[in-house]
Design an enzyme around this catalytic site. Structure first.
Site, PDB file in Angstrom:
ATOM      1  N   GLU A  45       0.867  -1.168   0.000  1.00 27.23           N
ATOM      2  CA  GLU A  45       0.000   0.000   0.000  1.00 27.23           C
ATOM      3  C   GLU A  45       0.910   1.225   0.000  1.00 27.23           C
ATOM      4  O   GLU A  45       1.617   1.474   0.976  1.00 27.23           O
ATOM      5  CB  GLU A  45      -0.931   0.054   1.219  1.00 27.23           C
ATOM      6  CG  GLU A  45      -1.868   1.267   1.138  1.00 27.23           C
ATOM      7  CD  GLU A  45      -2.645   1.549   2.420  1.00 27.23           C
ATOM      8  OE1 GLU A  45      -3.431   2.526   2.397  1.00 27.23           O
ATOM      9  OE2 GLU A  45      -2.464   0.850   3.426  1.00 27.23           O
ATOM     10  N   ASP A  70       5.104   4.733   3.625  1.00 24.36           N
ATOM     11  CA  ASP A  70       4.873   6.172   3.738  1.00 24.36           C
ATOM     12  C   ASP A  70       6.119   6.776   4.362  1.00 24.36           C
ATOM     13  O   ASP A  70       6.928   6.062   4.968  1.00 24.36           O
ATOM     14  CB  ASP A  70       3.637   6.476   4.601  1.00 24.36           C
ATOM     15  CG  ASP A  70       2.997   7.814   4.257  1.00 24.36           C
ATOM     16  OD1 ASP A  70       3.693   8.841   4.364  1.00 24.36           O
ATOM     17  OD2 ASP A  70       1.819   7.844   3.878  1.00 24.36           O
ATOM     18  N   ASP A 119      -1.792  12.048  -2.383  1.00 19.99           N
ATOM     19  CA  ASP A 119      -1.771  13.460  -2.752  1.00 19.99           C
ATOM     20  C   ASP A 119      -1.867  13.524  -4.279  1.00 19.99           C
ATOM     21  O   ASP A 119      -1.010  12.968  -4.979  1.00 19.99           O
ATOM     22  CB  ASP A 119      -0.462  14.098  -2.277  1.00 19.99           C
ATOM     23  CG  ASP A 119      -0.411  15.606  -2.506  1.00 19.99           C
ATOM     24  OD1 ASP A 119      -1.126  16.094  -3.409  1.00 19.99           O
ATOM     25  OD2 ASP A 119       0.343  16.281  -1.797  1.00 19.99           O
ATOM     26  N   ASP A 155     -10.512  10.269  -4.584  1.00 20.27           N
ATOM     27  CA  ASP A 155     -11.647  11.173  -4.727  1.00 20.27           C
ATOM     28  C   ASP A 155     -11.342  12.255  -5.750  1.00 20.27           C
ATOM     29  O   ASP A 155     -12.226  13.021  -6.127  1.00 20.27           O
ATOM     30  CB  ASP A 155     -11.963  11.845  -3.385  1.00 20.27           C
ATOM     31  CG  ASP A 155     -10.858  12.819  -2.988  1.00 20.27           C
ATOM     32  OD1 ASP A 155      -9.699  12.362  -2.860  1.00 20.27           O
ATOM     33  OD2 ASP A 155     -11.136  14.017  -2.830  1.00 20.27           O
TER      34      ASP A 155
END
Length: 216
Positions: A45, A70, A119, A155
């Site tokens: 991920e 991350d 982002d 989104d």
């Protein structure tokens, strides 16, 4: 830096399921065998934030291994803490710059990638920072197994449209795509996992985009 962030950074140094920067490189090509101690598929991920997808997929699919990646340690702390507390042994986290990802995985080592609400880097000048930019796709190809799937859930309509365009331009294999995930035929047990930000977006009545594709 606030005291809470300092506490979290100190804690992740003690977690057995978190690797940071240089620490991860000795595992290149050996994640399944040496960290997870099995031969199961490995799923990444990217830009995982709190690792909500990695955590929930690890719970749902114990026959697979999951690594959340991350740079922000205070975010990784949440998923890693859950992994430690709930003894989720098929879950790990890697704190690195994703630009350096090729240094941490070997050829044919990874079975699938999830990119969940990254982002979108909407400015044209930051196109190379988008995680579906062709330069990043070339990096992923160095360690993905042939036919491995890449999933983007976002989104941001612009990032979705950009990714669809690049998949078509590069002649990649598109398995699924929709600009309204929750009313589509693709909605399933994995895709219904919702991140913190996704729940906020849905309350704002924003549509969720999804595309799944493979590199050629």
């Amino acid at each position: 830096m606030g005291k809470d962030k300092l506490r979290k950074f100190a804690e992740i140094d003690t977690f057995h399921n978190v690797y940071q920067m240089e620490e991860g490189k000795p595992l290149q090509g050996k994640w399944a065998a040496e960290h997870f101690k099995n031969n199961n598929p490995v799923v990444l991920e990217l830009a995982c934030g709190k690792g909500e997808y990695a955590v929930n997929m690890a719970k749902a699919f114990p026959e697979k291994n999951f690594i959340g990646i991350d740079l922000k340690g205070n975010r990784i702390w949440r998923g890693a803490r859950t992994g430690v507390d709930e003894q989720i042994e098929n879950l790990a986290f890697l704190r690195i710059q994703i630009e350096d990802i090729v240094d941490y995985f070997d050829q044919d080592e990874i079975d699938e990638i999830w990119i969940t609400f990254p982002d979108p880097q909407p400015q044209d000048s930051r196109e190379k920072k988008r995680l579906t930019f062709p330069g990043f796709l070339a990096k992923y190809k160095t360690f993905l197994k042939p036919g491995a799937k890449i999933n983007l859930k976002t989104d941001n309509d612009g990032l979705y449209a950009y990714t669809v365009e690049k998949v078509e331009e590069l002649g990649l294999v598109c398995h699924k795509k929709t600009d309204h995930l929750y009313t589509s035929e693709f909605y399933d047990e994995v895709l219904k996992i919702k991140t913190h930000y996704e729940r906020i977006y849905l309350k704002q009545d924003k549509n969720i985009n999804y595309i799944q594709f493979s590199l050629v």
